[in-house]
Design an enzyme around this catalytic site. Structure first.
Site, PDB file in Angstrom:
ATOM      1  N   GLY A  15      68.978 -27.704  -9.163  1.00 39.55           N
ATOM      2  CA  GLY A  15      68.254 -26.834  -8.289  1.00 39.55           C
ATOM      3  C   GLY A  15      68.450 -27.095  -6.759  1.00 39.55           C
ATOM      4  O   GLY A  15      68.156 -28.168  -6.615  1.00 39.55           O
ATOM      5  N   VAL A  27      73.264 -37.539   6.389  1.00 39.15           N
ATOM      6  CA  VAL A  27      74.517 -38.064   5.902  1.00 39.15           C
ATOM      7  C   VAL A  27      75.712 -38.079   6.751  1.00 39.15           C
ATOM      8  O   VAL A  27      76.253 -39.019   7.278  1.00 39.15           O
ATOM      9  CB  VAL A  27      74.877 -37.652   4.612  1.00 39.15           C
ATOM     10  CG1 VAL A  27      76.031 -37.975   4.183  1.00 39.15           C
ATOM     11  CG2 VAL A  27      73.647 -37.858   3.397  1.00 39.15           C
ATOM     12  N   SER A  77      76.275 -27.297 -13.860  1.00 36.95           N
ATOM     13  CA  SER A  77      77.706 -27.480 -14.505  1.00 36.95           C
ATOM     14  C   SER A  77      77.751 -27.962 -15.804  1.00 36.95           C
ATOM     15  O   SER A  77      77.377 -28.954 -16.147  1.00 36.95           O
ATOM     16  CB  SER A  77      78.692 -28.078 -13.678  1.00 36.95           C
ATOM     17  OG  SER A  77      79.830 -28.182 -14.182  1.00 36.95           O
ATOM     18  N   GLY A 108      69.528 -34.383 -13.655  1.00 36.61           N
ATOM     19  CA  GLY A 108      70.871 -33.775 -14.163  1.00 36.61           C
ATOM     20  C   GLY A 108      72.007 -34.169 -13.298  1.00 36.61           C
ATOM     21  O   GLY A 108      72.907 -34.545 -13.820  1.00 36.61           O
ATOM     22  N   ILE A 131      61.871 -30.073  -6.341  1.00 35.02           N
ATOM     23  CA  ILE A 131      60.595 -29.773  -5.778  1.00 35.02           C
ATOM     24  C   ILE A 131      59.760 -30.295  -7.017  1.00 35.02           C
ATOM     25  O   ILE A 131      58.400 -30.409  -6.801  1.00 35.02           O
ATOM     26  CB  ILE A 131      60.330 -28.314  -5.926  1.00 35.02           C
ATOM     27  CG1 ILE A 131      60.468 -27.591  -7.274  1.00 35.02           C
ATOM     28  CG2 ILE A 131      61.274 -27.685  -4.747  1.00 35.02           C
ATOM     29  CD1 ILE A 131      60.039 -26.217  -7.287  1.00 35.02           C
ATOM     30  N   ASP A 132      60.433 -30.999  -8.067  1.00 39.37           N
ATOM     31  CA  ASP A 132      59.301 -31.459  -9.394  1.00 39.37           C
ATOM     32  C   ASP A 132      58.799 -32.562  -9.131  1.00 39.37           C
ATOM     33  O   ASP A 132      57.886 -33.077  -9.761  1.00 39.37           O
ATOM     34  CB  ASP A 132      60.157 -31.280 -10.596  1.00 39.37           C
ATOM     35  CG  ASP A 132      60.501 -30.205 -11.058  1.00 39.37           C
ATOM     36  OD1 ASP A 132      60.115 -29.102 -10.586  1.00 39.37           O
ATOM     37  OD2 ASP A 132      61.490 -29.986 -11.920  1.00 39.37           O
ATOM     38  N   MET A 174      56.308 -23.999 -10.803  1.00 38.94           N
ATOM     39  CA  MET A 174      57.366 -24.643 -11.674  1.00 38.94           C
ATOM     40  C   MET A 174      57.157 -25.773 -12.028  1.00 38.94           C
ATOM     41  O   MET A 174      55.987 -26.711 -11.863  1.00 38.94           O
ATOM     42  CB  MET A 174      58.535 -24.651 -10.622  1.00 38.94           C
ATOM     43  CG  MET A 174      59.252 -23.292 -10.699  1.00 38.94           C
ATOM     44  SD  MET A 174      60.690 -23.181  -9.711  1.00 38.94           S
ATOM     45  CE  MET A 174      61.435 -22.012 -10.297  1.00 38.94           C
ATOM     46  N   GLY A 190      41.847 -26.459  -5.181  1.00 38.69           N
ATOM     47  CA  GLY A 190      40.438 -26.230  -5.623  1.00 38.69           C
ATOM     48  C   GLY A 190      40.419 -25.509  -6.822  1.00 38.69           C
ATOM     49  O   GLY A 190      39.377 -24.813  -7.113  1.00 38.69           O
ATOM     50  N   GLU A 227      54.759 -24.478 -15.729  1.00 40.86           N
ATOM     51  CA  GLU A 227      55.761 -23.688 -16.597  1.00 40.86           C
ATOM     52  C   GLU A 227      55.945 -24.408 -17.938  1.00 40.86           C
ATOM     53  O   GLU A 227      55.955 -23.723 -18.964  1.00 40.86           O
ATOM     54  CB  GLU A 227      57.075 -24.209 -15.906  1.00 40.86           C
ATOM     55  CG  GLU A 227      58.111 -23.002 -15.945  1.00 40.86           C
ATOM     56  CD  GLU A 227      59.575 -23.380 -14.990  1.00 40.86           C
ATOM     57  OE1 GLU A 227      59.368 -24.370 -14.384  1.00 40.86           O
ATOM     58  OE2 GLU A 227      60.325 -22.845 -15.220  1.00 40.86           O
TER      59      GLU A 227
HETATM   60  O1  F6P Z   1      64.219 -28.548 -11.459  1.00 37.25           O
HETATM   61  C1  F6P Z   1      63.471 -27.892 -10.488  1.00 37.25           C
HETATM   62  C2  F6P Z   1      63.165 -26.481 -11.102  1.00 37.25           C
HETATM   63  O2  F6P Z   1      62.675 -25.799 -10.143  1.00 37.25           O
HETATM   64  C3  F6P Z   1      61.948 -26.419 -12.205  1.00 37.25           C
HETATM   65  O3  F6P Z   1      60.830 -26.957 -12.020  1.00 37.25           O
HETATM   66  C4  F6P Z   1      62.302 -25.564 -12.931  1.00 37.25           C
HETATM   67  O4  F6P Z   1      61.898 -25.317 -14.226  1.00 37.25           O
HETATM   68  C5  F6P Z   1      63.848 -25.128 -12.802  1.00 37.25           C
HETATM   69  O5  F6P Z   1      64.037 -25.803 -11.664  1.00 37.25           O
HETATM   70  C6  F6P Z   1      64.374 -23.457 -12.659  1.00 37.25           C
HETATM   71  O6  F6P Z   1      65.685 -23.669 -12.681  1.00 37.25           O
HETATM   72  P1  F6P Z   1      66.509 -22.420 -12.501  1.00 37.25           P
HETATM   73  O7  F6P Z   1      66.316 -21.910 -10.842  1.00 37.25           O
HETATM   74  O8  F6P Z   1      67.888 -22.721 -12.524  1.00 37.25           O
HETATM   75  O9  F6P Z   1      65.924 -21.286 -13.246  1.00 37.25           O
END
Ligand code: F6P
Length: 327
Positions: A15, A27, A77, A108, A131-132, A174, A190, A227
């Site tokens: 992602g 880099v 992939s 991944g 972002i997780d 997410m 809040g 999620e």
């Molecule tokens: O791994 C980041 C993430 O944003 C997760 O929070 C979310 O479940 C997933 O990607 C969504 O992935 P995609 O854009 O492939 O649906």
């Protein structure tokens, strides 16, 4: 600096996350500073297997520090999870005389990088971008701060409607396997309650909190739903609670991919610059298989296998804080 590396390649995978471009810039420019040639692989592992490898110069990364997404494109992939796929990728890297890789992504991406290193010996440094914020071995991942700010801004807007109409809102953020974003969003906006993948919650518990809120004459409420929470789909949770706690007019809002895009925050640009630059010096210092992270504001290296196999614990203190401040 001990290793004499002359050519490296960089790619983004999984992602996208705000700050990936800032990390790519770091880099490329750090490599140029050390007189190393740097190649960009377009489209993550798919591009690696298909040979989408292009030389990058310092000007190719001009005017991107402020841009969301990744100019190198990204993909998830399936093909690279096979031995044949990785063989094909290794052959492409050999053809281009690549002596080290910088991989930008999350779990991944690093799982793939770790196997590629083990099977084909190519040194790989991972730069945590998701972002997780779910990677073990770093306090923060690139993109988390921006996504948090986006989610908080969205919840603030929803709060206006919730308050004006006296409504109960279930707001999904997410996080398939990690509740970091949900928990920090809940504290910073809040919210009354947060539903996380890391904490088993029952309908009875949620209903109890909402009933107590209604009794305290709290006329509107915001519940942040990760999620991957343990109760299920946000729409279904909202329906079930509407039947259990009749007091509220209920609505659902899903922030979704809105929180993955956008210009990176200052904190993410800074983190991306530090980690991207350190990934290159790590290769020069002889690191062969590590994720570069941040620990108490210091650079820290964690073997890729350890970073992906270990679960980053969610903070119990922060979970407690969310509960206390919602009273
Ligand atoms: O791994 C980041 C993430 O944003 C997760 O929070 C979310 O479940 C997933 O990607 C969504 O992935 P995609 O854009 O492939 O649906």
């Amino acid at each position: 600096m001990s290793r004499n590396i002359k050519r490296i390649a960089v790619y983004t995978s999984g992602g996208d996350a705000p700050g990936m471009n800032a990390a790519l810039r770091a880099v490329v420019r750090t490599a140029a500073y050390h007189e190393i040639e740097v190649f960009g692989i377009t489209g993550g592992y798919e591009g690696m297997m298909d040979g989408h490898v292009t030389k990058l110069e310092t000007r190719d990364v001009g005017n991107i520090i402020q841009r969301g997404g990744t100019f190198l494109k990204t993909a998830r992939s399936e093909r690279f999870t096979t031995e044949d796929g990785r063989k094909q990728a290794a052959a492409i890297l050999k053809k281009h005389k690549i002596e080290g890789l910088v991989a930008l992504g999350g779990n991944g991406t690093f799982t793939g990088a770790d196997i590629l290193h083990k099977e084909h010996g190519i040194p790989v440094i991972g730069v945590p971008c998701t972002i997780d914020n779910d990677l073990y071995g770093t306090d923060y991942t690139i993109g988390f701060d921006t996504a948090l700010n986006t989610a908080v801004e969205a919840v603030d807007r929803i709060r206006d409607t919730a308050e004006s109409h006296d409504r109960l809102f279930f707001i999904e953020v997410m996080g398939r396997n990690s509740g970091y974003l949900a928990l920090h969003t809940a504290i910073a906006s809040g919210a009354t309650l947060v539903l996380l993948p890391e904490k088993e919650t029952t309908y009875d518990e949620v209903a109890k909190v909402l009933t107590a809120s209604a009794k305290r004459k709290k006329l509107f409420s915001l519940i942040i739903v990760a999620e991957g929470n343990t109760l299920g789909k946000t729409e279904e949770i909202a329906l079930e609670l509407k039947t259990r706690v009749g007091a509220y007019d209920t609505r659902v809002a899903v922030i979704g991919h809105l929180q993955r895009g956008g210009s990176p925050s200052g904190a993410d640009r800074l983190l991306a610059s530090r980690l991207g630059s350190n990934a290159v010096t790590a290769l020069l210092d002889g690191h062969k298989n590590a994720m570069v992270g941040i620990d108490n504001n210091l650079i820290k290296y964690t073997p890729l296998g350890i970073a992906v196999r270990n679960q980053k614990e969610i903070s119990l203190d922060e979970m407690r804080l969310a509960e206390i401040l919602a009273l």
